[in-house]
Design a protein around this motif. Structure first.
Motif, short mmCIF file in Angstrom:
data_model
loop_
_atom_site.label_atom_id
_atom_site.label_comp_id
_atom_site.label_asym_id
_atom_site.label_seq_id
_atom_site.Cartn_x
_atom_site.Cartn_y
_atom_site.Cartn_z
N VAL A 234 23.76 -11.36 33.50
CA VAL A 234 24.38 -9.95 33.89
C VAL A 234 25.66 -9.40 34.11
O VAL A 234 26.66 -8.85 34.89
CB VAL A 234 23.64 -9.55 35.45
CG1 VAL A 234 23.73 -7.73 35.84
CG2 VAL A 234 21.55 -9.45 34.90
N LEU A 235 26.07 -10.94 35.60
CA LEU A 235 27.17 -10.97 35.65
C LEU A 235 28.35 -11.64 35.60
O LEU A 235 29.39 -12.82 35.77
CB LEU A 235 27.47 -11.71 37.19
CG LEU A 235 26.87 -11.54 38.82
CD1 LEU A 235 26.84 -12.25 39.72
CD2 LEU A 235 27.81 -10.01 39.14
N GLY A 236 28.29 -11.72 34.06
CA GLY A 236 28.68 -12.07 32.33
C GLY A 236 28.71 -13.29 32.37
O GLY A 236 27.60 -13.68 32.54
N GLU A 237 29.41 -14.27 33.07
CA GLU A 237 29.56 -15.78 33.14
C GLU A 237 28.60 -16.82 33.87
O GLU A 237 28.68 -17.77 34.49
CB GLU A 237 31.10 -16.69 33.40
CG GLU A 237 32.04 -16.48 31.74
CD GLU A 237 31.12 -16.86 30.37
OE1 GLU A 237 31.25 -17.97 30.54
OE2 GLU A 237 31.21 -16.62 28.83
N ARG A 238 28.75 -15.28 35.23
CA ARG A 238 28.12 -16.77 36.62
C ARG A 238 26.61 -15.93 36.54
O ARG A 238 26.20 -14.97 36.00
CB ARG A 238 28.37 -15.54 38.32
CG ARG A 238 28.18 -16.34 39.34
CD ARG A 238 28.49 -15.73 39.76
NE ARG A 238 28.05 -16.25 41.14
CZ ARG A 238 28.98 -16.12 42.82
NH1 ARG A 238 29.25 -15.32 42.15
NH2 ARG A 238 27.84 -16.76 43.73
N VAL A 239 25.51 -17.25 36.59
CA VAL A 239 24.10 -16.95 36.57
C VAL A 239 23.66 -16.60 37.85
O VAL A 239 24.49 -16.98 38.60
CB VAL A 239 23.12 -18.34 35.92
CG1 VAL A 239 23.21 -19.30 36.81
CG2 VAL A 239 21.77 -18.19 35.50
N SER A 240 22.18 -15.95 38.06
CA SER A 240 21.93 -15.62 39.08
C SER A 240 20.76 -14.84 39.45
O SER A 240 20.41 -15.20 37.46
CB SER A 240 22.43 -14.30 40.03
OG SER A 240 22.00 -13.31 39.26
N TYR A 241 19.76 -14.94 40.49
CA TYR A 241 18.16 -15.31 40.29
C TYR A 241 18.02 -13.65 39.04
O TYR A 241 16.86 -13.75 38.43
CB TYR A 241 17.89 -14.97 41.71
CG TYR A 241 16.03 -14.55 41.42
CD1 TYR A 241 15.62 -16.17 41.12
CD2 TYR A 241 15.34 -14.28 41.46
CE1 TYR A 241 14.30 -16.31 41.00
CE2 TYR A 241 13.79 -13.75 41.32
CZ TYR A 241 14.01 -15.22 41.29
OH TYR A 241 11.86 -15.37 40.94
N ALA A 242 18.97 -12.72 38.97
CA ALA A 242 18.10 -11.87 38.30
C ALA A 242 18.37 -11.75 36.79
O ALA A 242 17.59 -11.47 36.22
CB ALA A 242 19.83 -10.78 38.12
N ASP A 243 18.69 -13.29 36.03
CA ASP A 243 18.95 -13.55 34.99
C ASP A 243 17.38 -14.42 34.71
O ASP A 243 16.88 -13.87 33.51
CB ASP A 243 20.58 -14.36 34.75
CG ASP A 243 21.59 -13.93 35.12
OD1 ASP A 243 21.53 -12.89 34.20
OD2 ASP A 243 22.08 -14.06 35.31
N PHE A 244 17.23 -14.81 35.81
CA PHE A 244 15.88 -16.16 35.79
C PHE A 244 14.65 -14.13 36.20
O PHE A 244 13.47 -15.16 35.44
CB PHE A 244 15.96 -16.89 37.00
CG PHE A 244 17.09 -17.62 36.95
CD1 PHE A 244 17.52 -17.64 35.99
CD2 PHE A 244 17.18 -18.38 38.46
CE1 PHE A 244 18.53 -19.47 36.04
CE2 PHE A 244 18.21 -19.51 38.32
CZ PHE A 244 18.68 -19.56 37.43
N ILE A 245 14.92 -13.66 36.71
CA ILE A 245 13.75 -11.87 36.26
C ILE A 245 13.00 -12.49 34.87
O ILE A 245 11.95 -12.16 34.68
CB ILE A 245 14.30 -11.16 37.44
CG1 ILE A 245 13.68 -11.73 38.58
CG2 ILE A 245 13.24 -10.49 37.07
CD1 ILE A 245 14.90 -10.70 39.88
N VAL A 246 14.24 -12.17 34.10
CA VAL A 246 14.31 -11.73 32.27
C VAL A 246 14.66 -12.70 32.02
O VAL A 246 13.05 -12.84 31.12
CB VAL A 246 15.49 -11.18 32.19
CG1 VAL A 246 15.06 -10.43 30.81
CG2 VAL A 246 16.30 -9.75 33.36
N GLY A 247 14.58 -14.11 31.88
CA GLY A 247 14.47 -14.84 31.29
C GLY A 247 13.28 -15.70 31.22
O GLY A 247 12.96 -15.95 30.57
N GLY A 248 12.29 -15.69 32.72
CA GLY A 248 10.88 -15.22 32.51
C GLY A 248 9.94 -15.13 31.82
O GLY A 248 9.28 -15.58 31.51
#
Ligand code: GSH
Length: 287
Positions: A234-248
């Motif tokens: 979501v933040l481009g190159e920077r991973v965050s918990y938002a990506d883990f929510i979708v990744g799950g």
């Protein structure tokens, strides 16, 4: 470079599927926790719990249920995390992520919750199908955490609405397959669904086609969040918990959908979700 810590290993409770777990573990909320633990580079051991034992294990740890079935009875869930370093037990994926961030702020890759707006909204009012626990503590920084909590609810709703596509691909642990199938039928009946047995969950023909179309459309709204900064996160190159929510959720659909449908999903909307899934592999190790 991720930093390492000399903490005592944590215990992460996840749901056992058909072995090997490295290939088949795919429960969305526990996967969010795994991604967060790996992001934090924390030492941990996984306790694999057969699905019929989740209630007993959770109750033996004196953790209340954070979901209810359609008849109002308690629905005991995983993940659970035991952190011996703080003597803490946490029983909700979002609460666990907050615990990890508060307790190990600079471990591993650092901040799980960088500030960001996270405006994605599931088109219908999200039904509280997979609620956050009532105990989640966003009070430390509501302005920062509430957008993530809201995003979690809306993303959960978007994927949950399309889980009939996955049911027949559930990677059952052979040891508990028949018990779990009967339990899923019982739960569907509690919710008023006209099912008598496992075969009634089939999702084929026109029904499947229309659900796939709806899934593609729904993911279109979510894809916009990833387009803003060019992805893969979501933040481009920077991973965050938002990506883990979708990744799950992507992990669940990758394991349970027929391969050709997963390839379709990965390619939708310019390949946003395929790229996200691939970029998360580095945090996805099952141990
Ligand atoms: N709000 C909870 C929901 C947890 C949840 O729904 N877990 C599911 C797996 S994704 C579960 O444990 N299901 C047990 C079952 O179906 O018996 C969280 O985020 O941890």
């Amino acid at each position: 470079m991720p930093t390492t810590t000399s903490t005592t290993p944590l215990t992460f409770y996840d749901i056992a599927t058909r072995p090997p777990a490295q290939e088949n573990s795919c429960s969305p909320n526990p996967t969010k926790t795994r991604l967060a633990l790996n992001f934090k580079s924390l030492p941990y051991n996984t306790t694999w719990v057969p699905l019929p034992d989740v209630s007993a294990v959770r109750q033996s740890l004196h953790l209340p249920a954070c979901r209810q079935f359609a008849d109002g009875s308690d629905f005991y869930t995983l993940p659970i995390l035991h952190d011996p370093n703080t003597n803490t037990l946490v029983g909700d994926s979002f609460d666990i992520a907050i615990h990890l961030q508060n307790t190990y702020p600079s471990s591993g890759h650092g901040d799980l919750f960088p500030p960001q707006p996270l405006n994605y909204t599931f088109p219908q009012d999200p039904p509280p199908i997979v609620p956050l626990s009532a105990t989640r503590d966003t009070s430390a920084n509501p302005a920062l955490l509430e957008p993530y909590a809201r995003f979690n609810v809306h993303v959960d709703a978007a994927f949950t609405a399309h889980t009939p596509l996955t049911v027949q691909g559930f990677p059952f642990d052979p040891a508990t397959e028949e018990t779990v199938k009967a339990e899923f039928v019982r739960r569907a009946q509690l919710a008023g669904a006209p099912v008598q047995n496992w075969a009634d969950f089939k999702c084929e023909g026109e029904y499947r086609k229309s659900l796939l179309e709806s899934f593609e459309k729904t993911l279109g709204g979510l894809a916009e969040a990833f387009a803003r900064d060019g992805g893969p996160f979501v933040l481009g190159e920077r991973v965050s918990y938002a990506d883990f929510i979708v990744g799950g959720w992507l992990r669940m659909f990758r394991v349970m959908l027929p391969l050709e449908e997963w390839e379709m999903v990965s390619g939708w909307h310019g390949g946003v979700f395929g790229r996200l899934y691939a970029a998360l592999e580095v945090f996805a190790e099952v141990k």
